[in-house]
Design a protein around this motif. Sequence first.
Motif, short mmCIF file in Angstrom:
data_model
loop_
_atom_site.label_atom_id
_atom_site.label_comp_id
_atom_site.label_asym_id
_atom_site.label_seq_id
_atom_site.Cartn_x
_atom_site.Cartn_y
_atom_site.Cartn_z
N ARG A 230 8.44 5.97 6.52
CA ARG A 230 7.66 4.97 7.13
C ARG A 230 8.59 3.67 7.52
O ARG A 230 9.23 3.09 6.50
CB ARG A 230 6.61 4.33 5.94
CG ARG A 230 5.55 5.11 5.85
CD ARG A 230 4.65 4.40 4.56
NE ARG A 230 3.41 3.75 5.70
CZ ARG A 230 2.71 3.17 4.92
NH1 ARG A 230 2.36 2.98 3.76
NH2 ARG A 230 1.79 2.60 5.83
N ASP A 234 2.11 0.59 10.33
CA ASP A 234 1.17 1.48 10.52
C ASP A 234 1.43 2.90 10.55
O ASP A 234 0.68 3.92 11.16
CB ASP A 234 0.12 1.04 11.66
CG ASP A 234 0.90 0.75 12.75
OD1 ASP A 234 2.24 0.77 12.62
OD2 ASP A 234 0.35 -0.06 13.85
N ASP A 235 2.98 3.32 10.16
CA ASP A 235 3.11 4.53 10.30
C ASP A 235 2.38 5.28 9.09
O ASP A 235 2.17 4.76 8.05
CB ASP A 235 4.66 4.99 9.90
CG ASP A 235 5.57 4.35 11.08
OD1 ASP A 235 5.04 4.30 12.33
OD2 ASP A 235 6.76 4.10 10.77
N PRO A 236 1.95 6.75 9.18
CA PRO A 236 1.30 7.24 8.30
C PRO A 236 2.14 7.70 7.06
O PRO A 236 3.31 7.96 7.50
CB PRO A 236 0.78 8.68 8.77
CG PRO A 236 1.23 8.74 9.94
CD PRO A 236 1.81 7.53 10.55
N CYS A 263 -2.68 4.82 2.59
CA CYS A 263 -1.08 4.77 2.84
C CYS A 263 -1.16 5.97 3.77
O CYS A 263 -0.44 5.78 4.68
CB CYS A 263 -0.42 5.14 1.39
SG CYS A 263 1.20 5.84 1.89
N ARG A 264 -1.70 6.79 3.59
CA ARG A 264 -1.91 8.35 4.37
C ARG A 264 -2.28 7.93 5.84
O ARG A 264 -1.73 8.40 6.85
CB ARG A 264 -2.54 9.37 3.83
CG ARG A 264 -2.05 10.68 3.81
CD ARG A 264 -3.02 11.57 3.08
NE ARG A 264 -2.74 11.75 1.66
CZ ARG A 264 -1.57 12.13 1.10
NH1 ARG A 264 -0.73 12.90 1.80
NH2 ARG A 264 -1.75 12.20 -0.30
N ALA A 265 -3.07 6.85 5.97
CA ALA A 265 -3.89 6.68 7.15
C ALA A 265 -3.20 5.44 7.87
O ALA A 265 -3.47 5.03 9.01
CB ALA A 265 -5.37 6.16 6.83
N GLY A 266 -2.11 4.92 7.28
CA GLY A 266 -1.27 3.76 7.72
C GLY A 266 -1.96 2.73 7.61
O GLY A 266 -1.81 1.77 8.64
N THR A 267 -2.95 2.28 6.87
CA THR A 267 -3.90 0.84 6.86
C THR A 267 -3.27 0.30 5.82
O THR A 267 -3.90 -1.09 5.70
CB THR A 267 -5.41 1.40 6.77
OG1 THR A 267 -5.60 2.21 5.62
CG2 THR A 267 -5.81 2.23 8.23
#
Length: 338
Positions: A230, A234-236, A263-267
């Motif tokens: 990361r 906004d990187d997944p 975190c997985r969604a990059g939000t």
Amino acid sequence: MSGSHQKRILTGDRPTGPLHLGHYVGSLQNRVRLQHRYDTFIIVADVQTLSTNFDHPENLPADVRQVALDNLAVGLDPDSASIFVQSMVPQIAELTVYFSMFITVNRLKHNPTIKTEAGQYGFEDNMTYGFLGYPVSQAADILFCRADLVPVGEDQLPVVEVSRFTARRFNELYDTVFPEPEGLSGDTARLVGLDGQAKMSKSLGNCIYLSDTTEAVRTKVMSAVTDPARIHRDDPGHPEICTIFSYHCAFNGGESADIGERCRAGTIGCVACKKRMVQVIEELLEPIRMRRAEFQRPGMVDEILMAGTERARTEGGRTMDMVRMAMHIDYFEERDRQ
Ligand code: TRP
């Protein structure tokens, strides 16, 4: 309250420095939770510290008090738990000798915890008798008060296994004196270090201590290793490999699934995720700091240790009476052998 029908806990720590969050999730949390349901003994295992630090005994007086204070600060209540010093309970040393007659060297050499720790200390080819034998001495720590339950970190379970074997073998050889103690480890099997290494450990210098200040917690968490893939906010992300996410799982159960998804969604970015972690750890440590301040009054820890040690010696005396009778070495006792 210490009714004799109540089941017993024995557990404790080596006084080698301040306790950290790894100790908290592995064992301390269980001690605090169970202390009113079990008659609880907490050992400050100074003799065991000498199994690796025999050339540095000068730190023991401060470290013994530090570990006792850490236990009190997390919420062990000296009215329910007897906190005591190993070297001041002579029955533990006596039991170690008797147990060492029937525990084989091979059993100790092949013990997974001994193997791992020997590697860490560089003792593989040349270890002392005391280091190899520390599981025997630990069996005596546990059995001197005929304990039923032993809350420990996962890495200690093979050592508790030696205590179980010792109890079984003693009872079989002589007479039924000891319960077979059960190991109990915390929900978080092992807490990773701030640097992402498999284990939070003082010797690796990757710990958050229970006695850390707010400032130290913030600095340590904000510089902890996260997911190296990361780079942009906004990187997944890959929470399963992230140190901070594993702390959310250990200390922030309710929120962790949501944080993992974001975190997985990059939000959610690493900085926000870490800031939340700082808050969570601070909520955990703040009451610990307050209790620490209360117990830090001059002489208080020493008094608690002396009272706990007194009680441990009394209990050890009872166990030794049973042991001597079972082993036929109670030569001058009046009794009927029918
Ligand atoms: N070996 C334990 C550790 O390194 C400390 C310890 C000593 C202990 N005696 C004990 C733990 C008895 C449980 C029961 O953390």
